[in-house]
Design a protein around this motif. Sequence first.
Motif, PDB file in Angstrom:
ATOM      1  N   CYS A  81       0.940  -1.192  -0.128  1.00 35.96           N
ATOM      2  CA  CYS A  81      -0.016   0.102   0.106  1.00 35.96           C
ATOM      3  C   CYS A  81       0.776   1.251   0.084  1.00 35.96           C
ATOM      4  O   CYS A  81       2.020   1.212   0.917  1.00 35.96           O
ATOM      5  CB  CYS A  81      -1.037  -0.028   1.188  1.00 35.96           C
ATOM      6  SG  CYS A  81      -1.697   1.381   1.473  1.00 35.96           S
ATOM      7  N   THR A  86      -0.019   4.219   1.040  1.00 39.73           N
ATOM      8  CA  THR A  86      -0.584   4.998   2.157  1.00 39.73           C
ATOM      9  C   THR A  86       0.312   4.535   3.294  1.00 39.73           C
ATOM     10  O   THR A  86       0.958   5.430   4.098  1.00 39.73           O
ATOM     11  CB  THR A  86      -2.088   5.272   2.177  1.00 39.73           C
ATOM     12  OG1 THR A  86      -2.379   5.620   0.829  1.00 39.73           O
ATOM     13  CG2 THR A  86      -2.293   6.365   3.058  1.00 39.73           C
ATOM     14  N   CYS A  87      -0.140   3.282   3.784  1.00 38.12           N
ATOM     15  CA  CYS A  87       0.361   3.063   4.988  1.00 38.12           C
ATOM     16  C   CYS A  87       1.560   2.006   4.795  1.00 38.12           C
ATOM     17  O   CYS A  87       2.194   1.624   5.780  1.00 38.12           O
ATOM     18  CB  CYS A  87      -0.784   2.147   5.754  1.00 38.12           C
ATOM     19  SG  CYS A  87      -1.131   0.584   4.839  1.00 38.12           S
ATOM     20  N   CYS A 131      -4.687   0.565   0.090  1.00 38.11           N
ATOM     21  CA  CYS A 131      -5.217  -0.835   0.306  1.00 38.11           C
ATOM     22  C   CYS A 131      -6.684  -0.398   0.825  1.00 38.11           C
ATOM     23  O   CYS A 131      -6.873   0.508   1.221  1.00 38.11           O
ATOM     24  CB  CYS A 131      -4.258  -1.565   1.443  1.00 38.11           C
ATOM     25  SG  CYS A 131      -4.544  -0.568   3.369  1.00 38.11           S
ATOM     26  N   CYS A 167      -6.865   1.441   4.240  1.00 34.77           N
ATOM     27  CA  CYS A 167      -6.486   3.067   4.214  1.00 34.77           C
ATOM     28  C   CYS A 167      -7.692   3.699   3.426  1.00 34.77           C
ATOM     29  O   CYS A 167      -8.024   4.898   3.435  1.00 34.77           O
ATOM     30  CB  CYS A 167      -5.258   3.262   3.519  1.00 34.77           C
ATOM     31  SG  CYS A 167      -3.723   2.536   4.430  1.00 34.77           S
TER      32      CYS A 167
HETATM   33 ZN   LIG Z   1      -2.908   0.907   3.741  1.00 31.35          ZN
END
Ligand SMILES: [Zn+2]
Length: 245
Positions: free
Chosen positions: A48, A50-51, A66, A69
């Motif tokens: 992912c 973002t995370c 994901c 997120c």
């Molecule tokens: Zn994520």
Amino acid sequence: MYSVPRYGRKYSGPLLSAATCTPALSAQDQLKVDTVREKLLAIAVEQCTTCYEEWLDLNVNIHGVCARCRKSSKYKPANAMFPGVYPNHLPELTQMEEMLIAPVHALVQVWQVRGGQYKYTGHICNFPRETAVFHAKVPLLPEQLDVIIMRRKGQATTLNLALTEDFCVRRAPVQQWLEYLMVNHPTFQSNECTIDFDALNQLPEDGSIYDRLHDVDVREMDETFEEGPPQGDDPGDVPETPLYS
Ligand SMILES: [Zn+2]
């Protein structure tokens, strides 16, 4: 005559019957096997953006985000939830080495050891401390670790290969990690935690710290230690403390 070239020689054994030559799988079963194999090969680790989690079945969309997120923005770097890229170039540390360089200690680890010449048996229990301890200088000395070795009274534990490996500490990898943390870890960058080079030089270059840990001789082993962790599948069977690993 039917022959099979084998290591350059002609096969001179009995002839294979027609039944033996029939494929073990029918065409239909072979198709199923191929489908399973194809699906297994298609399984890949997703990441992912973002995370930064990397795992299977994250359900990452075309934007690289994901499923978790998409529902919540909690796990983004702005919330300090991303510890950074794992430094793959650094050597892997033993559990003891990790404990020596960790500034925060929230557990007391108790080892029950019954040793032999080639192996040892026992259990490890991790007991949470009421208040975590923060060390402003690392590495710790083995004598400072919250690790307690329990041995049956009168039974000397031979320092065998397995024990040596589990309690092995190598000074150079520890130093490499500390130098990396000084440059990359916020706690070290802000000098809240610094390197204690005197302590570092007191670590073995490559050897066991088993004899430098706290130890307790006990006449009777506690039943909990003798039996090990509960085996039930029901999470309710597992007591909150002690924690087992
Ligand atoms: Zn994520």
